[in-house]
Design a protein around this motif. Structure first.
Motif, PDB file in Angstrom:
ATOM      1  N   TRP A  36       5.706  -1.261 -10.520  1.00 13.06           N
ATOM      2  CA  TRP A  36       6.583  -0.898  -9.330  1.00 13.06           C
ATOM      3  C   TRP A  36       6.038   0.146  -8.418  1.00 13.06           C
ATOM      4  N   SER A  37       5.713   1.227  -9.032  1.00 17.02           N
ATOM      5  CA  SER A  37       5.412   2.463  -8.223  1.00 17.02           C
ATOM      6  C   SER A  37       4.142   2.103  -7.371  1.00 17.02           C
ATOM      7  N   GLY A  38       3.134   1.507  -7.955  1.00 17.39           N
ATOM      8  CA  GLY A  38       1.762   1.071  -7.370  1.00 17.39           C
ATOM      9  C   GLY A  38       2.290  -0.055  -6.311  1.00 17.39           C
ATOM     10  N   HIS A  39       2.954  -0.902  -6.671  1.00 18.57           N
ATOM     11  CA  HIS A  39       2.890  -1.849  -5.622  1.00 18.57           C
ATOM     12  C   HIS A  39       3.976  -1.239  -4.454  1.00 18.57           C
ATOM     13  N   ASP A  84       4.084 -15.476   4.204  1.00 15.93           N
ATOM     14  CA  ASP A  84       4.807 -16.254   3.043  1.00 15.93           C
ATOM     15  C   ASP A  84       5.229 -14.787   2.190  1.00 15.93           C
ATOM     16  N   VAL A  85       6.109 -14.135   2.759  1.00 18.51           N
ATOM     17  CA  VAL A  85       6.571 -12.895   1.975  1.00 18.51           C
ATOM     18  C   VAL A  85       8.115 -12.961   2.031  1.00 18.51           C
ATOM     19  N   PRO A  86       8.506 -13.222   0.789  1.00 21.73           N
ATOM     20  CA  PRO A  86      10.217 -13.402   1.010  1.00 21.73           C
ATOM     21  C   PRO A  86      10.896 -12.077   1.289  1.00 21.73           C
ATOM     22  N   THR A 117       9.033  -5.741  -0.687  1.00 22.99           N
ATOM     23  CA  THR A 117       7.833  -6.150  -0.173  1.00 22.99           C
ATOM     24  C   THR A 117       8.302  -6.312   1.370  1.00 22.99           C
ATOM     25  N   ASN A 118       8.289  -5.482   2.205  1.00 22.55           N
ATOM     26  CA  ASN A 118       8.725  -5.608   3.827  1.00 22.55           C
ATOM     27  C   ASN A 118       7.647  -5.056   4.636  1.00 22.55           C
ATOM     28  N   PHE A 119       6.906  -6.116   5.116  1.00 18.74           N
ATOM     29  CA  PHE A 119       5.820  -5.878   6.168  1.00 18.74           C
ATOM     30  C   PHE A 119       6.176  -5.737   7.615  1.00 18.74           C
TER      31      PHE A 119
END
Length: 353
Positions: free
Chosen positions: A49-52, A110-112, A92-94
């Motif tokens: 989680w932290s690395g992601h 394709d990033v929910p 996961t927000n780009f």
């Protein structure tokens, strides 16, 4: 002491973040970026989680001034679907990364956890988009010179059966290429959710009347889609994907009185689903499409009937695949070649006419 799963995952995320942070200086003229994050999740250890979280933050901080083609996807690969944290997609927000690249021409997303908004800086420049129906509705909400649109329905979990739910899309006269695909999370074609209804196709055709290339996955027979297809008078190339079931089980020999003439269970697809049937189905369509030159029929098929008590068949790969390549000559559909593969024998047969 052996590192646990979470520590390894974090290290990999940090290394990737370091490499990405160097891109603006090491590759200042980078014009194409493909970033596919496979996040393995399981219930035997801590997840990264932290690395992601830090990786996404670092990506959102970089700016690539020459970037025009971007492919972003995130796939959660879980051995236990109940283990997936429902809050994970929100991490996961780009959006900041997208908004800092106003010159994007081609986007695959394709990033929910990334929600598109109407005020994104790159939208006026965009020429092609690949993504969900929901995101496509945002992309098409205002007039812009879109050339190509790829609408993807993604089956993210094995026992999930999403449906095509088309949203009203603004008319875009510039769009010439439309693809509608049903895929799993790994990008492989799925066989049970590839059912674009005639009503949904009618909505898409009304939004994009100047299509020259159309690639769709449908359910049923081609004449059911005639009313929409004949409106595409500029259509040059048509590709249709179908899922078929052979209604006779060649392994149940008791069904046959003459045991010497039981159908070959390893027969090629074109013997079980003859291309002549599809030629007949186009008889009432082709005359209304003066520019149509190429037709491709891609079949996914199983060799047994799917009974209610045999639901596992729904989740297995298709037993057969076949592709028919037709050309249109003088208003007639002519078979050029056919290819077929079978799961059992793993061989390829080619038929030419």
């Amino acid at each position: 002491m052996r590192e646990d799963y979470g520590e390894i995952g974090n290290k990999l995320c940090y290394r990737l973040a370091e490499a990405i942070q160097m891109l603006p200086s090491s590759s200042p003229l980078l014009h194409t970026l493909h970033l596919n994050l496979e996040i393995p999740l399981n219930n035997v250890g801590d997840c990264p989680w932290s690395g992601h979280h830090d990786l996404i933050a670092d990506i959102n901080q970089i700016h690539l001034p020459a970037l025009v083609t971007l492919d972003l996807s995130v796939n959660l690969d879980s051995t236990d679907e109940e283990f997936v944290d429902p809050n994970f997609p929100t991490t996961t927000n780009f959006f900041p990364f997208l908004n800092s690249h106003p010159h994007l021409l081609h986007l695959t997303l394709d990033v929910p956890g990334t929600k598109l908004e109407n005020d994104l800086t790159f939208l006026p420049c965009l020429r092609s988009f690949t993504g969900s129906f929901k995101d496509a509705a945002i992309i098409c909400d205002h007039p812009r010179q879109l050339d190509e649109l790829v609408l993807k329905l993604v089956q993210r979990h094995t026992y999930d059966f999403p449906e095509f739910r088309t949203l009203p899309l603004r008319t875009h006269l510039s769009l010439t290429k439309l693809h509608v695909q049903a895929l799993d999370a790994d990008g492989k074609v799925v066989k049970m959710t590839n059912e674009l209804s005639p009503t949904s196709l009618a909505q898409l055709v009304s939004s994009f009347p100047n299509l020259t290339h159309l690639d769709i996955c449908i359910h049923g027979r081609i004449p059911q889609y005639r009313e929409s297809l004949i409106l595409l008078t500029k259509l040059q190339s048509l590709r249709i994907q179908l899922y078929k079931i052979n209604q006779e089980d060649p392994y149940d020999s008791y069904m046959w009185d003459d045991l010497d003439n039981i159908p070959d269970p390893n027969a090629p697809v074109h013997k079980i689903f003859p291309p002549s049937d599809y030629i007949r189905q186009f008889d009432d369509v082709v005359p209304s499409l003066p520019q149509l030159a190429h037709i491709e029929i891609f079949l996914l098929a199983d060799n047994v009937e799917l009974y209610d008590d045999d639901c596992e068949m729904l989740f297995e790969p298709p037993q057969m695949r076949g592709t028919y390549y037709f050309c249109v000559r003088g208003g007639k559909v002519v078979l050029e070649r056919a290819t077929s593969t079978r799961k059992r024998r793993k061989t390829v047969g080619v038929v030419r006419r």
